[in-house]
Design a protein around this motif. Sequence first.
Motif, PDB file in Angstrom:
ATOM      1  N   ASN A  65      56.651 127.744  71.249  1.00 50.44           N
ATOM      2  CA  ASN A  65      55.261 128.094  70.984  1.00 50.44           C
ATOM      3  C   ASN A  65      55.190 129.583  70.646  1.00 50.44           C
ATOM      4  O   ASN A  65      55.685 130.408  71.422  1.00 50.44           O
ATOM      5  N   ASP A  66      54.583 129.900  69.522  1.00 48.58           N
ATOM      6  CA  ASP A  66      54.381 131.297  69.130  1.00 48.58           C
ATOM      7  C   ASP A  66      52.882 131.581  69.229  1.00 48.58           C
ATOM      8  O   ASP A  66      52.105 131.210  68.346  1.00 48.58           O
ATOM      9  N   LEU A  75      59.158 132.568  62.700  1.00 53.73           N
ATOM     10  CA  LEU A  75      59.798 131.297  62.317  1.00 53.73           C
ATOM     11  C   LEU A  75      61.095 131.503  61.538  1.00 53.73           C
ATOM     12  O   LEU A  75      62.141 130.980  61.957  1.00 53.73           O
ATOM     13  N   PRO A  76      61.118 132.218  60.411  1.00 56.92           N
ATOM     14  CA  PRO A  76      62.389 132.368  59.696  1.00 56.92           C
ATOM     15  C   PRO A  76      63.432 133.129  60.501  1.00 56.92           C
ATOM     16  O   PRO A  76      64.636 132.850  60.381  1.00 56.92           O
ATOM     17  N   PHE A  77      62.992 134.077  61.327  1.00 56.23           N
ATOM     18  CA  PHE A  77      63.938 134.785  62.188  1.00 56.23           C
ATOM     19  C   PHE A  77      64.669 133.800  63.099  1.00 56.23           C
ATOM     20  O   PHE A  77      65.900 133.849  63.230  1.00 56.23           O
ATOM     21  N   LEU A  78      63.926 132.901  63.737  1.00 58.46           N
ATOM     22  CA  LEU A  78      64.547 131.925  64.627  1.00 58.46           C
ATOM     23  C   LEU A  78      65.322 130.866  63.869  1.00 58.46           C
ATOM     24  O   LEU A  78      66.435 130.481  64.261  1.00 58.46           O
ATOM     25  N   VAL A  85      65.546 124.490  65.401  1.00 59.80           N
ATOM     26  CA  VAL A  85      64.392 124.857  66.220  1.00 59.80           C
ATOM     27  C   VAL A  85      63.133 124.168  65.699  1.00 59.80           C
ATOM     28  O   VAL A  85      62.950 123.997  64.495  1.00 59.80           O
ATOM     29  N   ARG A  86      62.274 123.756  66.621  1.00 64.17           N
ATOM     30  CA  ARG A  86      60.959 123.212  66.257  1.00 64.17           C
ATOM     31  C   ARG A  86      59.904 124.207  66.714  1.00 64.17           C
ATOM     32  O   ARG A  86      59.864 124.570  67.890  1.00 64.17           O
ATOM     33  N   TYR A  87      59.093 124.614  65.785  1.00 62.84           N
ATOM     34  CA  TYR A  87      58.224 125.782  65.974  1.00 62.84           C
ATOM     35  C   TYR A  87      56.760 125.391  65.863  1.00 62.84           C
ATOM     36  O   TYR A  87      56.362 124.676  64.934  1.00 62.84           O
ATOM     37  N   SER A 108      59.674 121.298  57.643  1.00 64.60           N
ATOM     38  CA  SER A 108      59.349 120.139  58.479  1.00 64.60           C
ATOM     39  C   SER A 108      59.356 120.479  59.968  1.00 64.60           C
ATOM     40  O   SER A 108      58.711 119.794  60.760  1.00 64.60           O
ATOM     41  N   GLN A 109      60.077 121.529  60.346  1.00 61.19           N
ATOM     42  CA  GLN A 109      60.152 121.842  61.772  1.00 61.19           C
ATOM     43  C   GLN A 109      59.025 122.742  62.234  1.00 61.19           C
ATOM     44  O   GLN A 109      58.982 123.160  63.388  1.00 61.19           O
ATOM     45  N   ALA A 110      58.068 123.071  61.368  1.00 63.18           N
ATOM     46  CA  ALA A 110      57.017 124.025  61.714  1.00 63.18           C
ATOM     47  C   ALA A 110      55.631 123.403  61.625  1.00 63.18           C
ATOM     48  O   ALA A 110      55.342 122.612  60.729  1.00 63.18           O
ATOM     49  N   GLN A 111      54.785 123.781  62.579  1.00 62.00           N
ATOM     50  CA  GLN A 111      53.376 123.402  62.551  1.00 62.00           C
ATOM     51  C   GLN A 111      52.542 124.644  62.889  1.00 62.00           C
ATOM     52  O   GLN A 111      52.933 125.445  63.732  1.00 62.00           O
ATOM     53  N   PHE A 112      51.392 124.774  62.229  1.00 66.33           N
ATOM     54  CA  PHE A 112      50.493 125.900  62.456  1.00 66.33           C
ATOM     55  C   PHE A 112      49.090 125.389  62.712  1.00 66.33           C
ATOM     56  O   PHE A 112      48.664 124.405  62.112  1.00 66.33           O
TER      57      PHE A 112
END
Length: 217
Positions: A65-66, A75-78, A85-87, A108-112
Amino acid sequence: MTSIGAPATDKSGAMLLEVARYYGDKVQAHGPSPKGVDWNTEEGQILRFRQLALLIDLPGDFTVNDLGCGYGALLPFLADRFPSVRYYGCDVAAEMIEAAATLFGDRSQAQFAVGSVPAQIADFGFASGIFNVRLTRPDDQWAAYLEATLDVLHATSRRGFAFNCLTSYSDPDKRRADLFYADPTKLFDICKKKYAQRVALLHDYGLYEFTILVRKS
């Protein structure tokens, strides 16, 4: 500095609106860049991310969770270091979420999402820069708000959370009136007594700030 997230009481709700407007104006003026989230340089931003990432103690398949994600720079750093990683990023400034979705919406691994509290529990919680800009709020009110937000980070992370703050050890002549300078020893004590036995205070990476890592497992 990314924008803030925390539970919305009457006072905190008003603060959220103020900070959302502040950061919405920043990203509109400077675009999705370090200056767009009120950091001076990309180098400083990456240095902060490196401190936060020291919390991670899993090889790759974990969730994050960010809180106050801004345009999603973490996100790109991780993802470069942990491809699986799922962000989940949330921010109270809709303009920030729009910028994040434009940049990273195809991952696909990111949601905002627009919001002040993560919608799910993740392995790790991060908050970078969200405690810095208090605008016209008095220190005691902002400090109470900061501590309430730490409760949110604790409640929405399984393995631990990490955050950074400007330090009260900053040179008085270099401080800005609209920023909050936190006492690192006080926050270390709160985290140690309230959240976990394993707490680290990082105050040696060359910026006028500190990072605290809270390891719950």
